[in-house]
Scaffold this motif. Structure first.
Motif, PDB file in Angstrom:
ATOM      1  N   CYS A 122       0.852  -1.193   0.000  1.00 46.84           N
ATOM      2  CA  CYS A 122       0.000   0.000   0.000  1.00 46.84           C
ATOM      3  C   CYS A 122       0.888   1.243   0.000  1.00 46.84           C
ATOM      4  CB  CYS A 122      -0.909  -0.004   1.225  1.00 46.84           C
ATOM      5  SG  CYS A 122      -2.065   1.377   1.294  1.00 46.84           S
ATOM      6  N   TYR A 168      -4.487   5.583  -2.842  1.00 46.65           N
ATOM      7  CA  TYR A 168      -3.495   4.557  -2.551  1.00 46.65           C
ATOM      8  C   TYR A 168      -3.428   3.537  -3.678  1.00 46.65           C
ATOM      9  CZ  TYR A 168      -4.174   6.670   1.984  1.00 46.65           C
ATOM     10  OH  TYR A 168      -4.277   7.581   3.005  1.00 46.65           O
ATOM     11  N   GLY A 170      -1.067  -0.200  -5.107  1.00 46.31           N
ATOM     12  CA  GLY A 170      -0.138  -1.281  -4.767  1.00 46.31           C
ATOM     13  C   GLY A 170      -0.502  -2.554  -5.514  1.00 46.31           C
ATOM     14  N   GLN A 209      -6.103  -1.514  -1.161  1.00 43.92           N
ATOM     15  CA  GLN A 209      -5.446  -0.348  -0.572  1.00 43.92           C
ATOM     16  C   GLN A 209      -6.469   0.665  -0.061  1.00 43.92           C
ATOM     17  OE1 GLN A 209      -4.649  -1.849  -3.477  1.00 43.92           O
ATOM     18  NE2 GLN A 209      -2.635  -2.666  -2.944  1.00 43.92           N
ATOM     19  N   LYS A 223       2.943  -3.130   5.163  1.00 44.94           N
ATOM     20  CA  LYS A 223       3.094  -2.777   3.744  1.00 44.94           C
ATOM     21  C   LYS A 223       4.065  -3.702   3.012  1.00 44.94           C
ATOM     22  CE  LYS A 223       2.052   2.102   4.604  1.00 44.94           C
ATOM     23  NZ  LYS A 223       2.504   3.500   4.443  1.00 44.94           N
TER      24      LYS A 223
END
Length: 277
Positions: A122, A168, A170, A209, A223
């Protein structure tokens, strides 16, 4: 520590079957989603796994790369497992071309050492380095929809629609705790942070996220999703081969992707030998 593995697959039926068998354990659960577009052999394999391993088989959706369908199946798996009555502590999502790198009991020990943690890559979009930041910002700029056999973008800006909600980014590969999944299953799209994602390109790299950061579980975020994959300037990860094993092993990850027996079956055999009893 009981695990639920969610495998999403669309090709290589034998590879999917072998992966499911590697992950099968009386303590754990396996959930499968097969792309509706997949060959009949892949669907037949999933039905066999349902019968032989008591795997749960989600209704098939048509999956389009970059579309909301790629995110929706994770929500399907979360809701299915939370309503199933099964006893499990963590949900781990995988593709049919993933492989475990270490014995599953090592993963149990790792997760038990920090109960309730959620392992999600994230990162705040505004803090990403360019050119990645620009790529992700463009994803949330235009309305996207699935239609006519693919994901399409409309020349309609989403600035007012998003209103800064998508912050966010990821990887889509995660290890989620049962309490967090229960919250996701009972929380509406707006409160869970994903109300605009069904019209956002590549939302699978945004969904978990936004949800963890919108939730009362944000303090449980770790994370690091404990996955290994490598990109080489393309949208899809490099297919790993035997020469990659030293780097893969040094990563500290529990799972890696992607693997293809048509490219290098030897690395798959070696990893399977580490996991199989």
């Amino acid at each position: 520590m009981k695990l639920a593995f969610f495998i999403a697959a669309h090709r290589n039926p034998q590879q999917v079957e072998d992966l499911a068998h590697l992950l099968s354990d009386p303590r754990d659960s396996v959930v499968l989603h097969i792309d509706r577009k997949a060959d009949a052999a892949v669907h037949d394999t999933a039905r066999r796994l349902r019968d032989r391993l008591s795997a749960r088989l989600l209704p098939s959706r048509t999956i389009y790369w970059g579309g909301w369908s790629m995110s929706r199946i994770l929500l399907d798996a979360i809701r299915d497992l939370c309503a199933s009555g099964l006893d499990w502590d963590y949900l781990i999502n995988l593709s049919g071309q993933d492989m475990p790198l270490r014995p599953i009991d090592e993963l149990r020990t790792f997760l038990a050492a920090r109960p309730g943690a959620n392992y999600i890559d994230c990162r705040q979009i505004s803090e990403l380095d360019n050119p990645l930041r620009g790529v992700i910002q463009r994803r949330v700029r235009w309305i996207t929809y699935e239609g006519a056999g693919r994901t399409r973008r409309l020349p309609v800006p989403m600035t007012l629609l998003h209103r800064g909600r998508v912050r966010y980014y990821g990887s889509q590969w995660v290890m989620l705790s049962r309490p967090f999944c229960d919250w996701v299953a009972r929380t509406g799209a707006r409160d869970a942070g994903w109300s605009t994602l069904p019209v956002t390109f590549a939302s699978d790299e945004l969904l978990s996220q936004q949800m963890i950061m919108a939730s009362p579980f944000r303090h449980t975020l770790v994370k690091d999703n404990k996955r290994y994959y490598r990109f080489a300037g393309r949208a899809h990860p490099v297919v790993l081969q035997r020469d990659d094993l030293p780097t893969v092993d040094a990563s500290g990850a529990f799972f890696a992707r992607k693997f293809d027996p048509a490219v290098d079956a030897s690395i798959i055999r070696e990893l399977a030998a580490r996991i199989a009893p």
